[in-house]
Write an enzyme that holds these catalytic residues in place. Structure first.
Site, PDB file in Angstrom:
ATOM      1  N   ASP A  47       0.839  -1.200   0.000  1.00  0.00           N
ATOM      2  CA  ASP A  47       0.000   0.000   0.000  1.00  0.00           C
ATOM      3  C   ASP A  47       0.876   1.252   0.000  1.00  0.00           C
ATOM      4  OD1 ASP A  47      -2.703   1.366   0.557  1.00  0.00           O
ATOM      5  OD2 ASP A  47      -1.351   2.225   2.051  1.00  0.00           O
ATOM      6  N   TYR A  52       2.661  10.076   0.344  1.00  0.00           N
ATOM      7  CA  TYR A  52       3.740   9.623   1.231  1.00  0.00           C
ATOM      8  C   TYR A  52       5.099  10.111   0.711  1.00  0.00           C
ATOM      9  CZ  TYR A  52      -0.002   6.514   2.887  1.00  0.00           C
ATOM     10  OH  TYR A  52      -1.188   6.008   3.363  1.00  0.00           O
ATOM     11  N   GLN A 162     -10.420   1.616   2.624  1.00  0.00           N
ATOM     12  CA  GLN A 162      -9.263   1.534   3.536  1.00  0.00           C
ATOM     13  C   GLN A 162      -9.500   2.484   4.707  1.00  0.00           C
ATOM     14  OE1 GLN A 162      -4.736   2.898   3.361  1.00  0.00           O
ATOM     15  NE2 GLN A 162      -5.152   1.325   1.819  1.00  0.00           N
TER      16      GLN A 162
HETATM   17  P1  NAP Z   1       1.156   0.963  11.850  1.00  0.00           P
HETATM   18  O1  NAP Z   1       1.363  -0.003  10.762  1.00  0.00           O
HETATM   19  O2  NAP Z   1       0.045   0.785  12.788  1.00  0.00           O
HETATM   20  O3  NAP Z   1       2.489   1.087  12.717  1.00  0.00           O
HETATM   21  C1  NAP Z   1       3.740   1.356  12.140  1.00  0.00           C
HETATM   22  C2  NAP Z   1       4.768   1.381  13.273  1.00  0.00           C
HETATM   23  O4  NAP Z   1       4.861   0.078  13.853  1.00  0.00           O
HETATM   24  C3  NAP Z   1       6.158   1.716  12.766  1.00  0.00           C
HETATM   25  O5  NAP Z   1       6.772   2.529  13.751  1.00  0.00           O
HETATM   26  C4  NAP Z   1       6.853   0.371  12.682  1.00  0.00           C
HETATM   27  O6  NAP Z   1       8.258   0.464  12.905  1.00  0.00           O
HETATM   28  C5  NAP Z   1       6.206  -0.366  13.820  1.00  0.00           C
HETATM   29  N1  NAP Z   1       6.195  -1.795  13.611  1.00  0.00           N
HETATM   30  C6  NAP Z   1       5.745  -2.480  12.544  1.00  0.00           C
HETATM   31  N2  NAP Z   1       5.866  -3.803  12.735  1.00  0.00           N
HETATM   32  C7  NAP Z   1       6.421  -3.971  13.955  1.00  0.00           C
HETATM   33  C8  NAP Z   1       6.785  -5.094  14.711  1.00  0.00           C
HETATM   34  N3  NAP Z   1       6.587  -6.331  14.249  1.00  0.00           N
HETATM   35  N4  NAP Z   1       7.341  -4.886  15.955  1.00  0.00           N
HETATM   36  C9  NAP Z   1       7.526  -3.633  16.442  1.00  0.00           C
HETATM   37  N5  NAP Z   1       7.180  -2.514  15.752  1.00  0.00           N
HETATM   38  C10 NAP Z   1       6.630  -2.687  14.521  1.00  0.00           C
HETATM   39  O7  NAP Z   1       1.038   2.453  11.299  1.00  0.00           O
HETATM   40  P2  NAP Z   1       0.819   3.201   9.922  1.00  0.00           P
HETATM   41  O8  NAP Z   1       2.083   3.276   9.163  1.00  0.00           O
HETATM   42  O9  NAP Z   1       0.114   4.472  10.266  1.00  0.00           O
HETATM   43  O10 NAP Z   1      -0.264   2.333   9.122  1.00  0.00           O
HETATM   44  C11 NAP Z   1       0.078   1.304   8.213  1.00  0.00           C
HETATM   45  C12 NAP Z   1      -0.122   1.733   6.773  1.00  0.00           C
HETATM   46  O11 NAP Z   1      -1.485   2.077   6.519  1.00  0.00           O
HETATM   47  C13 NAP Z   1       0.619   3.015   6.392  1.00  0.00           C
HETATM   48  O12 NAP Z   1       2.007   2.825   6.274  1.00  0.00           O
HETATM   49  C14 NAP Z   1      -0.094   3.383   5.115  1.00  0.00           C
HETATM   50  O13 NAP Z   1       0.337   2.587   4.024  1.00  0.00           O
HETATM   51  C15 NAP Z   1      -1.548   3.064   5.499  1.00  0.00           C
HETATM   52  N6  NAP Z   1      -2.276   4.241   6.023  1.00  0.00           N
HETATM   53  C16 NAP Z   1      -3.336   4.727   5.293  1.00  0.00           C
HETATM   54  C17 NAP Z   1      -4.039   5.827   5.743  1.00  0.00           C
HETATM   55  C18 NAP Z   1      -5.201   6.343   4.931  1.00  0.00           C
HETATM   56  O14 NAP Z   1      -5.698   7.453   5.220  1.00  0.00           O
HETATM   57  N7  NAP Z   1      -5.672   5.603   3.962  1.00  0.00           N
HETATM   58  C19 NAP Z   1      -3.700   6.459   6.952  1.00  0.00           C
HETATM   59  C20 NAP Z   1      -2.647   5.929   7.694  1.00  0.00           C
HETATM   60  C21 NAP Z   1      -1.961   4.811   7.225  1.00  0.00           C
HETATM   61  P3  NAP Z   1       9.362   0.237  11.743  1.00  0.00           P
HETATM   62  O15 NAP Z   1       8.965   1.038  10.559  1.00  0.00           O
HETATM   63  O16 NAP Z   1      10.612   0.663  12.406  1.00  0.00           O
HETATM   64  O17 NAP Z   1       9.391  -1.236  11.420  1.00  0.00           O
END
Ligand code: NAP
Length: 281
Positions: A47, A52, A162
Site C-alpha cells: 500500500d 507519502y 481503507q
Molecule cells: P502501523 O502499521 O500501525 O504502525 C507502524 C509502526 O509500527 C512503525 O513505527 C513500525 O516500525 C512499527 N512496527 C511495525 N511492525 C512492527 C513489529 N513487528 N514490531 C515492532 N514494531 C513494529 O502504522 P501506519 O504506518 O500508520 O499504518 C500502516 C499503513 O497504513 C501506512 O504505512 C499506510 O500505508 C496506510 N495508512 C493509510 C491511511 C489512509 O488514510 N488511507 C492512513 C494511515 C496509514 P518500523 O517502521 O521501524 O518497522
C-alpha cells in the site's frame, strides 16, 4: 499466509500486507530489503500513496519491486485535491512512473475532498477501461459516503474501503464493516498497530495479548493482526521499514484465534459506542 478474495476483484490477496507511510524517512537500502523480504514471505499487498513523502515512498517501492511486479498487489491513492476527472488521471500517471509500472492493482481516493465524487469515479472507470488500474476503491469513507459511491458507480465496482482499525479504535465495526460485508467490498485496516501506540506488555490489555501469544508461540502484535482480520472481509497493512518487523508481521498470516481467544481480546479492548463521524489519522 492466508489469502482471501479482495472484494469484487476476483483476486486472492494476502490478509497481511505492507504499508509504506514515512518510508522515505527510513534508511533506503533497509526499507527496500524489508519490502523484498516481505514479498518473499507472502506479504504481497503493498500500500502506498502519492502523499507519502510527496512520491518518495512510491519511488522506493518502484526500486524494491523491479523484476517482481507480477508478485505484487499494488495499491496507491490520489489526494483529494487532485481528484478531479483530469487530475485523477494525471496523478495516476505520475504514480505509475514513480512505481516503474504500467498498472496499479487498485487505485484509491485517499479521503473525500471538494471534487465531486462522480468526477473521481468517472476518472477511475476510464483508467480501468484503459488498463492503467485493474480496480478502484476508497479510503476513510463512512457508511453514508459508501452509499453515495455505490449509487454513482453501481454495484460491484468498489473494490475496497481503507480505514483506521486497530485494537483501541474499533469504530468501523459499528457500520462500516457491516456495510462492506453486505456489498462485497474489502476492508483494509490501516495503522493496525495504532500507528505508534501499540499496547505495552505491562498494560492489562497487553497482558491478555501476551498470554494468548504465548499459547501459540506468537507475539502480541501477531495476535492483534489475527484479531483484526477475524472478519472475512478484512485485510491489514502494517508498515515496517525493518526486516525483523516484517518477518514478525508476515508470520502472523497463518494465526487463527479460537472463539474464546477472540472473546478475551474483545473484552480487553472493548469497541465502545458508535461515535459520529469516522475516526481517521
Ligand atoms: P502501523 O502499521 O500501525 O504502525 C507502524 C509502526 O509500527 C512503525 O513505527 C513500525 O516500525 C512499527 N512496527 C511495525 N511492525 C512492527 C513489529 N513487528 N514490531 C515492532 N514494531 C513494529 O502504522 P501506519 O504506518 O500508520 O499504518 C500502516 C499503513 O497504513 C501506512 O504505512 C499506510 O500505508 C496506510 N495508512 C493509510 C491511511 C489512509 O488514510 N488511507 C492512513 C494511515 C496509514 P518500523 O517502521 O521501524 O518497522
Amino acid at each position: 499466509m492466508i489469502r482471501r478474495q479482495f472484494g469484487p476483484t476476483g483476486r486472492d490477496v494476502a490478509v497481511v500486507g505492507m504499508g509504506t507511510w514515512y518510508f522515505e524517512q527510513a534508511d533506503r537500502p533497509t526499507a527496500i530489503a524489508a519490502l523484498r523480504r516481505g514479498l518473499d514471505l507472502g506479504m504481497t499487498h503493498i500500500d502506498t500513496a502519492e502523499m507519502y513523502g510527496s512520491g518518495g515512498a512510491e519511488e522506493i517501492i518502484g526500486e524494491a519491486i523491479a523484476g517482481r511486479r507480477d508478485e505484487v498487489f499494488l495499491v496507491s491513492k490520489v489526494l483529494p485535491q487532485n481528484a478531479s476527472r483530469a487530475g485523477t488521471r494525471a496523478a495516476c500517471e505520475r504514480s505509475l512512473k514513480r512505481l516503474r509500472t504500467d498498472r496499479l492493482d487498485c487505485y484509491l481516493l485517499h479521503w473525500r475532498g471538494s471534487h465531486p465524487l462522480a468526477e473521481t469515479i468517472a476518472a477511475f472507470e476510464e483508467l480501468r477501461r484503459e488498463g492503467r488500474i485493474l480496480s478502484w476503491g476508497v479510503s476513510n469513507f463512512d457508511a453514508a459516503d459508501l452509499d453515495e459511491a455505490a449509487r454513482i458507480a453501481g454495484d460491484d465496482h468498489i473494490a475496497c474501503n481503507q480505514v483506521l482499525y486497530h485494537l483501541t479504535e474499533r469504530g468501523i465495526e459499528h457500520a462500516v464493516i457491516p456495510w462492506c460485508e453486505q456489498h462485497g467490498v474489502a476492508v483494509v485496516a490501516y495503522s493496525p498497530f495504532g500507528h505508534s501506540r501499540f499496547p505495552g506488555p505491562q498494560t492489562p490489555g497487553g497482558r491478555v495479548l501476551a498470554d494468548i501469544a504465548a499459547a501459540h508461540r506468537k507475539t502480541a502484535r501477531q495476535v492483534a493482526l489475527a484479531f483484526l482480520s477475524r472478519h472475512p472481509s478484512v485485510f491489514a497493512i502494517p508498515k515496517a521499514a525493518n526486516i525483523a518487523h516484517c518477518e514478525e508481521n508476515a508470520a502472523s498470516g497463518d494465526l487463527l484465534l479460537s472463539a474464546d481467544e477472540i472473546g478475551r481480546v474483545d473484552a480487553a479492548f472493548p469497541r465502545g459506542r458508535r461515535q459520529n463521524g469516522l475516526p481517521m489519522l
